[in-house]
Write an enzyme that holds these catalytic residues in place. Sequence first.
Site, short mmCIF file in Angstrom:
data_model
loop_
_atom_site.label_atom_id
_atom_site.label_comp_id
_atom_site.label_asym_id
_atom_site.label_seq_id
_atom_site.Cartn_x
_atom_site.Cartn_y
_atom_site.Cartn_z
N HIS A 25 0.84 -1.20 0.00
CA HIS A 25 0.00 0.00 0.00
C HIS A 25 0.88 1.25 0.00
CE1 HIS A 25 -3.55 2.49 1.13
NE2 HIS A 25 -2.62 3.21 1.76
N GLU A 26 1.83 1.29 0.92
CA GLU A 26 2.70 2.46 1.00
C GLU A 26 3.63 2.54 -0.20
OE1 GLU A 26 2.11 4.73 3.10
OE2 GLU A 26 0.64 3.53 4.21
N HIS A 29 2.02 4.59 -2.88
CA HIS A 29 2.24 6.03 -2.68
C HIS A 29 3.67 6.42 -3.08
CE1 HIS A 29 -1.56 6.49 -0.69
NE2 HIS A 29 -1.24 5.77 0.37
#
Length: 377
Positions: A25-26, A29
Site C-alpha cells: 500500500h505504502e 504512494h
Amino acid sequence: MIQSPGILVTILAFALVLGPLVFLHELGHYLAGRWFGVKADEFSIGFGREIAGFTDKRGTRWKFGWLPLGGYVRFAGDMNPASQPSPEWLSLPPRERAQTFQAKPLWQRAIIVAAGPIMNFLVAIAILGAFAVAYGKVVTPPVIGSIAPKSAAESAGLKPGDRILSLNGRQVEDFVDIGVFAMIRSGEAVNIEYQRGGQTAQASATIGSLTEKDRFGNITHRGVLGIGRVASEIRPVALWEAPGEGIRQTVGIVKTTIEGLQRIILGRIPVSELGGPLKIAKVSGEFLAMGPVQLVYLIALISINLGFINLLPVPVLDGGHLLFYAVEAVRRRPVEPQVMEWAYRGGLVAILALMLFVTFNDLGTFGVWRNLAGLIG
C-alpha cells in the site's frame, strides 16, 4: 473437536498478511511520488519508535516501527497531517521546494494519494486472477438441485429444476450469486423470479437463518434460501483472461462489502459483526492452519478491504485527502488550513473510536467479557 492454530502460528500469519499488504500500500504512494519527482523522507512499516532501518542513496529512511498496525510514507515538505503549505515549507530553497508534495499540481497529488488503495486492488486482482488460471473458474448454473425441508425456498413453492432468474430484481447469473445475496439478508423478504418448464413465475419468501460452527469454534450466522446446487463445471482460464477474471471477482467482493456496510449502518446486521486487528490475527492463524493457498486467498480479501476502507471519505484516510482535493478542484482554491486541521482532528477521533469499538468486539469474540462476567459473578 475444536482446533486451535496456536499463538505462534497466529502471530506469524498476522505478520505474513498485514506486513506485505501495508508495505505494498505504502509502496504505491512511494512509486507514484517518485514518478512525479517527489522526495520521500521516510518509509515506515509500523508506527512509533524505530526498531530497525536504513537510509538509501536518495535520502529515504526505510524503517520498522514497534507497533506493526499500519505504516506511512512521509514525503518531503509534508510537515502537517493535512499536507498543507506552511511557513516552514515556504522557507525552503526553491530546488528543495520543487521536490515536495505540496509543490505538485492537484492532479498529481491526487494520483499519489490514490496510488496506495489502487495498489491494494491490483494485488487482489493479481492473486485472484492467478488462482483462476491455476484452478480454473467454477461455474454453477443458478438451477435448484434440492430443497431443504421447512426452508424459505420450500415456503415459496420452489422445486428442484427451477432456474433462479433474479432476486429482488437483481439478475442472477451463477449459483454463487444466490448465496452471496442471501448471506447478508437473514430475515428479510425477497421476491424471487424463476423459470420452470420454459415459463417465468414469481414467488415471495423470507430468507432463513443458519448458524454454523467451524473446526476452530467460530460461530457464524448467515442468511439462506435452503436450496442445493446442481453439478458444477470447472472452466479453464487462459493467462490473458486472468486480469479480467481478477477484476470481476474484486468488483463483486467490493459490492458485497458496500452492501454489508450499508446494512450495518441501517441496523440490519449487528455491529458485533465488525472486527479489528485481533480478529484479523485470529482469522489469519486459522487460514494459515488450513494451508498456504487459503492464506494467500485471505491476503487478497484483506487487500480489497484495505483498499476500500482507505478510499472512504474520512479525514486522515486517503479518501479524506481525495475529498478535499475534489473540493479544491471545484472551488479552484484549497480548503482553508483551519478547516482541514479540525476535520483531520475529527477524523482521527472517529478512527480511534472505531478501533476501540472493534477491539472491544474482538475481545468479546475471544470470550474475554463472558469469562470476566463469570469471575465477577
